[in-house]
Design an enzyme around this catalytic site. Structure first.
Site, short mmCIF file in Angstrom:
data_model
loop_
_atom_site.label_atom_id
_atom_site.label_comp_id
_atom_site.label_asym_id
_atom_site.label_seq_id
_atom_site.Cartn_x
_atom_site.Cartn_y
_atom_site.Cartn_z
N GLY A 104 48.53 58.13 93.95
CA GLY A 104 47.37 58.38 93.09
C GLY A 104 46.04 58.13 93.76
O GLY A 104 45.98 57.60 94.87
N TYR A 105 44.98 58.53 93.08
CA TYR A 105 43.61 58.42 93.62
C TYR A 105 43.57 58.88 95.07
O TYR A 105 43.29 58.10 96.00
CB TYR A 105 43.09 56.99 93.49
CG TYR A 105 42.78 56.58 92.08
CD1 TYR A 105 42.05 57.41 91.23
CD2 TYR A 105 43.20 55.36 91.57
CE1 TYR A 105 41.77 57.04 89.92
CE2 TYR A 105 42.92 54.99 90.26
CZ TYR A 105 42.20 55.84 89.46
OH TYR A 105 41.92 55.46 88.18
N ASP A 145 37.71 41.24 92.22
CA ASP A 145 38.44 42.34 91.58
C ASP A 145 38.71 41.96 90.12
O ASP A 145 38.16 40.98 89.61
CB ASP A 145 39.74 42.59 92.33
CG ASP A 145 40.72 41.45 92.17
OD1 ASP A 145 40.28 40.34 91.78
OD2 ASP A 145 41.92 41.64 92.40
N THR A 197 43.77 59.15 83.80
CA THR A 197 43.01 58.13 83.09
C THR A 197 42.16 58.75 81.99
O THR A 197 42.08 58.23 80.88
CB THR A 197 42.11 57.37 84.06
OG1 THR A 197 42.93 56.80 85.08
CG2 THR A 197 41.36 56.26 83.35
N TRP A 215 51.49 42.71 104.11
CA TRP A 215 50.18 42.65 104.78
C TRP A 215 49.76 41.21 105.07
O TRP A 215 48.84 40.99 105.84
CB TRP A 215 49.11 43.36 103.95
CG TRP A 215 49.20 43.09 102.48
CD1 TRP A 215 48.55 42.10 101.80
CD2 TRP A 215 49.96 43.81 101.51
NE1 TRP A 215 48.87 42.15 100.47
CE2 TRP A 215 49.73 43.19 100.26
CE3 TRP A 215 50.82 44.91 101.58
CZ2 TRP A 215 50.33 43.64 99.08
CZ3 TRP A 215 51.41 45.35 100.40
CH2 TRP A 215 51.17 44.72 99.18
N THR A 265 46.01 49.49 91.87
CA THR A 265 47.43 49.77 92.06
C THR A 265 48.18 48.45 92.26
O THR A 265 47.75 47.61 93.03
CB THR A 265 47.64 50.68 93.28
OG1 THR A 265 46.75 51.78 93.19
CG2 THR A 265 49.07 51.20 93.33
N TYR A 273 34.14 45.19 96.50
CA TYR A 273 35.36 44.38 96.56
C TYR A 273 36.01 44.45 97.94
O TYR A 273 36.32 43.42 98.56
CB TYR A 273 36.40 44.80 95.50
CG TYR A 273 37.75 44.26 95.87
CD1 TYR A 273 38.03 42.90 95.70
CD2 TYR A 273 38.70 45.06 96.51
CE1 TYR A 273 39.23 42.37 96.13
CE2 TYR A 273 39.90 44.53 96.94
CZ TYR A 273 40.16 43.19 96.74
OH TYR A 273 41.33 42.66 97.18
N CYS A 331 49.45 28.94 81.13
CA CYS A 331 48.59 27.78 81.39
C CYS A 331 49.35 26.54 81.86
O CYS A 331 48.85 25.81 82.71
CB CYS A 331 47.74 27.47 80.16
SG CYS A 331 46.58 28.80 79.75
N GLU A 342 44.27 46.91 101.43
CA GLU A 342 43.24 46.77 100.39
C GLU A 342 42.90 48.10 99.74
O GLU A 342 42.64 48.16 98.54
CB GLU A 342 41.99 46.11 100.98
CG GLU A 342 42.18 44.64 101.35
CD GLU A 342 42.60 43.79 100.16
OE1 GLU A 342 42.37 44.19 99.01
OE2 GLU A 342 43.18 42.71 100.39
#
Length: 374
Positions: A84-85, A141, A315, A27, A46, A123, A202, A40
């Site tokens: 999913g979703y 996010d 979930t 993308w 995901t 978002y 870090c 998005e």
DNA sequence: AAATCGGGGCG
DNA sequence: CGCCCAGATTT
């Protein structure tokens, strides 16, 4: 160092790092707002690696917004199978149709219009406006909240909605003039590649020099997040009904309701039982399946032998499923019930399945074909 | 504010 | 096994 200088340091170093280290993602090769929008939505909750093949298949089949708007809903859902979703897929197509009708097929460019599209929350609104149109809107996010929590050493609970609001204010203040697209992506890229949840790297971080969380040695305990509740088990009996006569070699399946869990996906007929004790009694399951399907106008005779077992983890709940076998008692049933259908191996890919039923049916058909071949 | 909505990957 | 993921919607 003054706060404003610190913010400038953060933004400048992060942008420099991103332009050198950014991943080559599908993308990111497109400037088409529709493609960015699709990505998005797919990326909500995901991982990038999971989304990539789905994104390719989706934009290959639905290259433009109007082609998505005109497509059959079943086909859109099929292209979402396994991701999913699933309400994301239905909302995306619904929103695409709205864009065609209300905005002449062009993705709108105002915050009010974009946030009004189905499936587009705070978002995604910021992501579309900044990445596609370079508008200085924050896109906060989980990655961004983690990075900001650590960099500014914030103890706010990121599970609270109010925390996201304050993070958006901080994130917006950090966007360099004219750099919203790259900067917002840089913030997420840092969270995904360096400032990771468990073990932040870090030494590789471009802004660790002024990271307050690291200065205080707290980078591993941030961000603060209240724990989710544990998923509750739900016990079920599913059935593989083998057709006879005209339906020989086929299996009875049904479509789930239009709303709720796994909406409009296909599945094996099944019933829920009250407790694990009943679940340990296949004879009880056979009886319940016979009764439940009789209610639906389907006469079957189920055996009390468990021929398969599966688990499906969501979930908020866990399905524990035992599978029984059954024979159809008549042939002329379910004709007027579009929710039920007989399918064979050759029809399998015409339907969208949740993973658990895809697995069970695949196993069954492979076994049946073996059996027939002998 | 809490619950509902998938599936997978990783320590 | 718990946690998290380029979250949104409903209650």
């Amino acid at each position: 160092m003054k706060q404003q200088d610190n913010q400038r340091f953060f933004s400048a170093e992060l942008l420099r790092w991103y332009r050198k280290e950014r991943r080559d993602l599908p993308w990111r090769r497109s400037r088409d707002p529709y493609h960015i929008w699709v990505s998005e939505i797919m990326l909500q909750q995901t991982r990038v690696d999971t989304v990539i093949p789905y994104f390719h298949r989706f934009v290959d089949r639905f290259p433009t917004l109007s082609q998505l708007a005109e497509a059959p809903e079943d086909e859109v859902l099929k292209h979402w199978e396994g991701l999913g979703y699933y309400s994301r897929a239905r909302n995306l197509q619904s929103a695409a149709r709205e864009v065609v009708e209300r905005y002449g097929g062009e993705v709108p460019r105002t915050k009010q219009e974009v946030s009004g599209l189905k499936g587009v929350g705070p978002y995604t609104t910021g992501a579309i406006l900044s990445i596609a149109f370079d508008q200085p809107e924050p896109a906060v996010d989980g990655n961004v909240m983690r990075v900001l929590s650590r960099y500014f050493c914030l103890d706010d609970d990121i599970a609270r909605p109010s925390t996201r609001i304050s993070m958006e204010d901080r994130a917006q203040a950090l966007i360099p003039e004219g750099e919203a697209s790259d900067f917002n992506q840089a913030l997420m890229e840092l969270g995904a590649m360096v400032c990771t949840p468990k073990s932040p790297d870090c030494p590789a971080c471009p802004v660790s020099l002024h990271c307050e969380g690291r200065h205080q040695g707290r980078e591993r305990e941030l961000p603060v997040k209240t724990k989710a509740k544990k998923a509750k088990p739900v016990f079920r009996f599913a059935v593989i009904v083998e057709g006879k006569g005209a339906h020989a070699g086929k299996v009875l399946v049904r479509q789930r309701p239009d709303t709720g869990l796994l909406a409009k996906m296909w599945e094996l007929p099944h019933v829920e039982v009250s407790d694990e004790g009943t679940w340990d009694n296949p004879a009880a399951g056979a009886l319940m399946l016979e009764e439940a399907l009789t209610e639906e106008g389907v006469r079957i005779r189920a055996a009390d032998e468990v021929i398969g077992e599966a688990q499906h983890i969501f979930t908020h709940l866990v399905w524990k499923i035992k599978v029984l076998a059954a024979e159809a008692q008549e042939e002329a049933y379910v004709a007027d019930r579009t929710a039920y259908r007989w399918i064979g191996p050759e029809d399998f890919e015409d339907y969208a399945w949740p993973n658990v039923f895809r697995k069970l049916l695949t196993e069954y058909f492979i076994h049946a074909i073996h059996h027939e071949a002998r």
